[in-house]
Every structure is written in C-alpha cells, then in structure tokens.
Design an enzyme around this catalytic site. Sequence first.
Site, PDB file in Angstrom:
ATOM      1  CB  VAL A  48      41.961  45.221  51.767  1.00 17.75           C
ATOM      2  CG1 VAL A  48      43.017  44.222  52.210  1.00 17.75           C
ATOM      3  CG2 VAL A  48      40.978  45.492  52.887  1.00 17.75           C
ATOM      4  CB  CYS A  49      43.841  43.932  47.757  1.00 11.97           C
ATOM      5  SG  CYS A  49      43.875  42.885  49.195  1.00 11.97           S
ATOM      6  N   PRO A  50      43.639  47.192  46.439  1.00 13.39           N
ATOM      7  CG  PRO A  50      42.134  48.974  46.408  1.00 13.39           C
ATOM      8  CD  PRO A  50      42.792  47.982  47.299  1.00 13.39           C
ATOM      9  CB  THR A  51      48.186  49.487  46.061  1.00 15.77           C
ATOM     10  OG1 THR A  51      48.157  48.720  47.265  1.00 15.77           O
ATOM     11  CG2 THR A  51      47.660  50.877  46.349  1.00 15.77           C
ATOM     12  CD  GLU A  52      48.557  45.268  48.083  1.00 14.74           C
ATOM     13  OE1 GLU A  52      47.458  45.792  47.808  1.00 14.74           O
ATOM     14  OE2 GLU A  52      49.154  45.459  49.150  1.00 14.74           O
TER      15      GLU A  52
END
Length: 90
Positions: A48-52
């Site tokens: 869900v959020c690793p890039t952020e």
Amino acid sequence: MSQAKVGAPAPLFKAQGVVNGNITEIDLSTYKGKYVVLFFYPLDFTFVCPTEIIAFSDAVKSFKEIDCEIIGVSVDSAFAHLAFSQASRT
C-alpha cells in the site's frame, strides 16, 4: 489523553520508534519549535505505502534544511519498523 483538533498543535505523545537505525523513544515535545510532518500509514511490508514511506525517507535531508522533521506512524512494533528500514528497497 488530549484530542487532536484542526488548527491546533498536535497532542504530545511518546512512542517507541526507529531513528537512524536504532530503536528509541520518540517524544513529540523534543520537536517543539520545529515544523513536523506527522504521517500515518497502515503497516510495514505491505504494497500500500512503501513508495510514500521511501519518498519521505529520501527527502529527509531537504526537510531538515528547512528545520522540519518527519515522523511516520503505524500500528507495527518498533521491531517491525527496524526490519522494514533494513530491508532491500528493490
């Protein structure tokens, strides 16, 4: 415990976290007088959020240059955060 209110300073808190590769206590009062980006995400090791999270991590130096700190918060343990911080980004 204090409640968060729009337009008001964040309620003070203490929690275990990872700073510079070490598990330590994070105390929001330590950041008094600085800007703080406090962001929330569901869990480490999800798609869900690793890039952020990585984008914030990569931008830490730029934020520090304007006297701003970044604190990421999830329901994971400090040990999960430490493992995530040491995991390969690829």
